[in-house]
Design an enzyme around this catalytic site. Sequence first.
Site, PDB file in Angstrom:
ATOM      1  N   ASP A  70       0.800  -1.223   0.000  1.00  0.00           N
ATOM      2  CA  ASP A  70       0.000   0.000   0.000  1.00  0.00           C
ATOM      3  C   ASP A  70       0.836   1.278   0.000  1.00  0.00           C
ATOM      4  OD1 ASP A  70       0.972  -0.067   2.575  1.00  0.00           O
ATOM      5  OD2 ASP A  70      -0.963   0.172   3.543  1.00  0.00           O
ATOM      6  N   GLU A  71       2.053   1.180  -0.503  1.00  0.00           N
ATOM      7  CA  GLU A  71       2.918   2.358  -0.457  1.00  0.00           C
ATOM      8  C   GLU A  71       3.854   2.359  -1.659  1.00  0.00           C
ATOM      9  OE1 GLU A  71       4.094   4.035   3.572  1.00  0.00           O
ATOM     10  OE2 GLU A  71       5.915   3.028   2.897  1.00  0.00           O
TER      11      GLU A  71
END
Length: 171
Positions: A70-71
């Site tokens: 998620d990054e």
Amino acid sequence: ENTTRGVLSTASYEARKYGIHSGMPLIEALQKLPSLIVVNYGYELYSEYSKKFFKLLKEYVKDIEQTSIDEGYLDVTDITLKVNRHPVDLAKEIKARALKELDLPCSIGIAPTLYLAKMASDMKKPLGITVLRIRDVKEKLKDVSVSDIFGLGKKTYPLLIDKGIKTIGDF
């Protein structure tokens, strides 16, 4: 099924106020906050949303340095110069689209280096946009706790605090 085995993949902002964080053993989190509500999620669903989110980002730039599920980091230099868009305007659009189209909140850091972008993205969560310009780094980061320095381990920052170094400014 009730269990105290495993580790937390993430923690809500409310839980973080009690010292609960990702990577923490579940049993330790429950000791800190016995009323903690643990939600089991399906990795498949999380992975599906990750793919959708990074697909959205690839509409802006092709090369993305994905650092976790998620990054990621985007170099928007070319797109902002070619179409004359300010990086903050671009960040606002990405954030709004992620929320509207995917129901995903995101925080964005804009900075001249990956490290500073990561520090910036952590400064205003959730749904924040933080800009760290070189000329502003000293002032904006001086009050940041050493416990919030990205990459500084949980065994190292207490040693610094013991030596009276509590913030980046104390360095």
